[in-house]
Motif scaffolding. Structure first.
Motif: not given
Ligand SMILES: C[S@@+](CC[C@H](N)C(=O)[O-])C[C@H]1O[C@@H](n2cnc3c(N)ncnc32)[C@H](O)[C@@H]1O
Length: 198
Positions: A124-130, A133-135, A167-169, A173-176
């Motif tokens: 399941t591909v999860v892009q981690l991006h600032e 959507e909330p994790l 699959d998801r982005r 959290g709210p901080k970079r």
């Protein structure tokens, strides 16, 4: 299996750097080494169900397999030495055939897209991006492939690739955060089954 694909934009593709200068002469190899540390190390233990793929300047990828790793230590310098050792053998990586340069460490002649296609199968591909959507709103996936960038933004082509294939982005959290810290949060999310088990 948990996988982390880290896109290193400012990374060496030749072994001609000093281990005393991994945050200068080697680009920002220190950032990538810290990602390896965060992905694998527990206190006095190593996560065996993890693989990390470091893409180096869209040319090579060094993959670490926790089930087979033998010479990984928590300091950045020795991780950089494993990456340098991999680059020293890059002539042996022919086509898409990798060369194993240390137990659990392999070098591929592959950039971002080819590496993505290699490791995304069955994940399941999860892009981690600032700006994702909330994790916490996402169910923890069984076999996640987390894709993150180093200290730069994803390049346009990488963003397009992920827009089409992730699959998801999500944002953790709210901080970079620094990339390695983001990995720690992702692990914690999975370790607690989405913050439900402690
Ligand atoms: C230091 S950040 C990238 C720098 C930032 N894009 C910039 O140019 O200012 C490194 C990577 O960590 C991940 N990251 C950082 N903060 C995050 C957050 N809050 N949620 C999810 N991923 C995050 C992203 O993959 C990001 O590309």
């Amino acid at each position: 299996m948990r996988q982390f694909l880290v896109v290193g934009h400012d990374a060496p593709t030749a072994p001609d750097f000093s281990l005393d200068d991994i945050a200068g002469g080697a680009g920002r190899l220190d950032v990538l080494c810290r990602c390896v540390n965060s992905a694998f190390f527990l206190s006095h233990d190593l996560r065996e169900d993890v693989q990390v793929h470091l893409v180096l300047a869209d040319e090579y990828t060094v993959s670490f397999d926790g089930a087979a790793l033998r010479r990984l230590n928590p300091d950045e310098r020795s991780t950089a030495a494993l990456i340098r050792g991999a680059l020293e053998e890059k002539q042996e990586a022919i086509g898409h055939q990798p060369v194993e340069t240390s137990p659990g460490v392999s070098l591929y002649r592959m950039g971002v897209e080819a590496t993505f296609d290699r490791v995304a199968r069955d994940a399941t591909v999860v892009q981690l991006h600032e700006n994702g959507e909330p994790l916490v709103d996402a169910e923890p996936p069984e076999d996640p492939l987390f894709v993150l960038s180093d200290h730069h933004d994803f390049a346009d082509g990488e963003a397009d690739l992920l827009d089409g294939k992730a699959d998801r982005r999500v944002r953790v959290g709210p901080k970079r955060l620094h990339a390695d810290h983001t990995i720690t949060v992702a692990h914690n999310y999975l370790d607690t089954d989405g913050y439900r088990e402690y």
